[in-house]
Each structure stands twice: as C-alpha cells, then as structure tokens.
Scaffold this motif. Sequence first.
Motif, PDB file in Angstrom:
ATOM      1  N   SER A   1      -2.948  -0.441   4.578  1.00 25.78           N
ATOM      2  CA  SER A   1      -3.313   0.728   3.771  1.00 25.78           C
ATOM      3  C   SER A   1      -3.477   1.988   4.617  1.00 25.78           C
ATOM      4  O   SER A   1      -3.418   3.109   4.093  1.00 25.78           O
ATOM      5  CB  SER A   1      -4.615   0.450   3.011  1.00 25.78           C
TER       6      SER A   1
ATOM      7  N   LEU B   1      -1.729   6.352   4.088  1.00 19.66           N
ATOM      8  CA  LEU B   1      -2.732   7.401   3.977  1.00 19.66           C
ATOM      9  C   LEU B   1      -2.619   8.437   5.103  1.00 19.66           C
ATOM     10  O   LEU B   1      -3.020   9.587   4.931  1.00 19.66           O
ATOM     11  CB  LEU B   1      -4.137   6.792   3.983  1.00 19.66           C
TER      12      LEU B   1
ATOM     13  N   LEU C   1       1.122   2.130  -3.551  1.00 14.23           N
ATOM     14  CA  LEU C   1      -0.140   2.453  -4.217  1.00 14.23           C
ATOM     15  C   LEU C   1      -0.804   3.717  -3.698  1.00 14.23           C
ATOM     16  O   LEU C   1      -1.408   4.472  -4.465  1.00 14.23           O
ATOM     17  CB  LEU C   1      -1.110   1.271  -4.074  1.00 14.23           C
ATOM     18  N   PHE C   2      -0.699   3.969  -2.385  1.00 16.09           N
ATOM     19  CA  PHE C   2      -1.508   5.018  -1.766  1.00 16.09           C
ATOM     20  C   PHE C   2      -0.720   6.198  -1.199  1.00 16.09           C
ATOM     21  O   PHE C   2      -1.323   7.119  -0.637  1.00 16.09           O
ATOM     22  CB  PHE C   2      -2.364   4.413  -0.641  1.00 16.09           C
ATOM     23  N   SER C   3       0.600   6.184  -1.325  1.00 14.35           N
ATOM     24  CA  SER C   3       1.392   7.264  -0.730  1.00 14.35           C
ATOM     25  C   SER C   3       1.039   8.628  -1.306  1.00 14.35           C
ATOM     26  O   SER C   3       0.925   9.611  -0.574  1.00 14.35           O
ATOM     27  CB  SER C   3       2.883   6.987  -0.919  1.00 14.35           C
TER      28      SER C   3
ATOM     29  N   PHE D   1      -3.209  -6.396   3.715  1.00 14.39           N
ATOM     30  CA  PHE D   1      -3.209  -5.256   2.786  1.00 14.39           C
ATOM     31  C   PHE D   1      -4.135  -4.154   3.285  1.00 14.39           C
ATOM     32  O   PHE D   1      -3.779  -2.966   3.263  1.00 14.39           O
ATOM     33  CB  PHE D   1      -3.639  -5.729   1.401  1.00 14.39           C
ATOM     34  N   VAL D   2      -5.330  -4.530   3.731  1.00 18.46           N
ATOM     35  CA  VAL D   2      -6.296  -3.533   4.210  1.00 18.46           C
ATOM     36  C   VAL D   2      -5.755  -2.800   5.435  1.00 18.46           C
ATOM     37  O   VAL D   2      -5.812  -1.568   5.520  1.00 18.46           O
ATOM     38  CB  VAL D   2      -7.646  -4.208   4.534  1.00 18.46           C
TER      39      VAL D   2
ATOM     40  N   PRO E   1       0.804  -1.233   0.000  1.00 20.08           N
ATOM     41  CA  PRO E   1       0.000   0.000   0.000  1.00 20.08           C
ATOM     42  C   PRO E   1       0.831   1.274   0.000  1.00 20.08           C
ATOM     43  O   PRO E   1       0.346   2.329  -0.446  1.00 20.08           O
ATOM     44  CB  PRO E   1      -0.828  -0.121   1.285  1.00 20.08           C
ATOM     45  N   TRP E   2       2.058   1.216   0.504  1.00 16.45           N
ATOM     46  CA  TRP E   2       2.907   2.414   0.471  1.00 16.45           C
ATOM     47  C   TRP E   2       3.183   2.840  -0.966  1.00 16.45           C
ATOM     48  O   TRP E   2       3.319   4.037  -1.251  1.00 16.45           O
ATOM     49  CB  TRP E   2       4.230   2.153   1.200  1.00 16.45           C
TER      50      TRP E   2
END
Length: 399
Positions: A111, A115, A56-58, A107-108, A53-54
Amino acid sequence: MHINHSKFRYLWLSFLVSSIGDWLYKLAIPIIILEKTGSAYHAATTFGVFFIPWVLFSLLGGSLADNYAKKRILIIGNLFASLAGLFLIFIVMNGTINFSLLYVAVFVLASVDPLIHPSFQSVIPEVITSDRFANANATIQTIDNTLSILGPLMGGSIVTLLGGSNALWLDVGSYFLAAVILLGLPKSSTKQQPMAQMLKKLCKDIVEGAQYSFQQRVIFSGSMMFLFTNFALNMFEANFIFYMTQSLHYPVIDATIAMSIGGVGALFAGIIGGKVVNQFRAGFLLSSSTVLAGISTLLLLLSTNYVYIGIVLGLISFFGNINVITYFTLRQRTVPKEMLGRVVSVTRMVSYASIPVGSWFGGLLLNHGQSMLVVILLAGIIRTLAGIGAKFSPLGKEE
C-alpha cells in the motif's frame, strides 16, 4: 522557484537504496512459498496481491501529491514500509505459512507504493527543468535496469546464504535508509494543507483527476494499452521462479542468472531511452515497442535453456522499458504540473488493475494442469494484440 539540479541525486539515490531491498523481497517471498508449499498458485497469488493497492489507493496518492508536501510524503511512506516489512518477517518466520496473514502483510507493505509514487513522479518537475525530464526518467530507469542485472544475482546469493526470512531484514533496512536520504530534497513547492482541509478537498480532487485523465484521449489510450500489456506480462512474470525451479528444475542461481541476463536489455533501454524518446513520435514508439515485446515473448517457446531464456527476457525488457520512458515523458510534457500527481495516479491505477488478475490467472492455469508453455503463448499473443490496438487508437495517432 529556484531549480537546484544537484538535489535530484537525493531522489535517485533513495530510489536506488529502496530498490535494492525490493529485489530481496521479490526473490525471497516466492522462494519461501515454493520451499514450504511448492504451490505455484499461492506464489502467483501473493505476487498479484502486491498490486491490488495500486487499484485501491492510486487516486488517494495522487491527491496527496497535489495537495501535500511531496518530500514529507516520501519520507513518511518509506518509514511506514519499514514497519510493514517487520510484520511480513513475523509472518514468514513461522514454520507453517498462514496465507491469510501473508496476504494481509503483503497488502499492507504494497500500500505504500501507490500512496507515494505520484509524489515521486510529480516531485521531479520541482527538482529539474522541463528540458531534462527525458534524461531524468532515463536515469531512474537506468538505475532500475542496472539492478535488473545485479539484483537477481545479489538477491539470489543473499537469499541462498541467509535464507528468505533473514534476507527480508535487509529490505526493512533499505526503506529506513531511503527515508534518511530523502531528507536532502529541497522543501516542496506545494503549500502544506491542514489535514482537515486536505480531506475535504480529496473527493473533489479525485473527480477532477479522473475527468482530466479520461478526457485526454492520448494519455488514457496509453493507460489502456498498459492494462492489457500488464495482464500478459504478469501471467508469466508472477510464475517465473516456479517455471525455472519447479518446471525446468533449475537451481535458484540459474534462475537468477537468467533474470540478470534479461536485465541487460532493460539497462540498454535506460541508457539510450532519453535520445530515442526525443527523436520519435511517442505514439509510434509505444505501439511499436509493445508489438515487439509481444513477439519477443513468443520466442520463449523455442528453447528452455536458461541462457537463451535470459537473452529473450533481455529483448522483452528492452522494449518494455522504452515503453515506460516514453509514456512517463509524454505524461510529464503534456499534463499541467498542478494536475500531474492525480493524472499519474489515475493512469497507474488503470494500467495496474490487470496485474493481480494476470498473476492469479497464470497461477490458476498452472494449478489446473496447464503447462507454462500455454501461459507464455497466451501472454505473447495478448501483448502483441495490445500493441496493434494501440496503433489504431488516439495514442498511435499522437503527433
């Protein structure tokens, strides 16, 4: 804006509480997997999934930090982490682990960090003045590193007494308590944007943040150094519990003792980090400490005694945490406040991109019959070369 330095205590206290729970998570998950399957590959892959997630969502986290109330982001993020932790508990409490669901649960939960991390970093200038940045970063690292000593022993004992699945309940509680503590932060100076307006600006902000980060050659060179450093570090770190309990046949308590000894070096770096950063060039500190961390990694090849391993881990952690304090301070001092959240997210995204790959690659080597000594050798060489490369990059020439 009026700066109330006393409000910083709410930030570091919430960090302390959630980090205690994180240590339970870090120890419980690999222990649960190894006890039920004995698979180094799945243990390392799960470790790597936590960092996807780092990547994908950073950027989204950076845009949120620059356009939305940071205090609210931190509180909502911790509350959501509590719910995600409950989902994870449900997965691991089954007799047979469904790894597809486990990867989703991890993963959830993971995440949340990308964020809210930019908000955590960029709220610091709203709470304290610039002359205290280095000390504030050193305080955060000192807390983190103190837990590097106490966390393994405490977490290992709790996991042993309660079992891995039951210990995760304390992790869930830590996120909820952290959210409550964050209520004490002052109201964010960032004007809250309507959701529709924020989403409209998102793409534009992401592009601006990426362009700024890539154009700042010193900052971007630092993130590239960490890209290779994190690949090397996590080849070994993701497989540490497997190495100690399965390869060397130490009980969990001995493995956690080694981790705790290693935490002493990290703690020492946090204590002196503020002074060191203010006395030396950032480029010199970052490149030199990376080389020394790589050389220290190679010392793990000389003995398998768990006390010796702990001492070497202390050296590695010392140099690694000098890295972190130096880079965070450099970034906060050179990046405009209105861009800091996005730059934090971009540089963190770049540097974290290699963690899942390094974790997976280390587990793959072990799964194909290679010994942990091969993993350690490769990790030490790669990290040393990363520091040498940084020395000749714009980062190494930073004045």
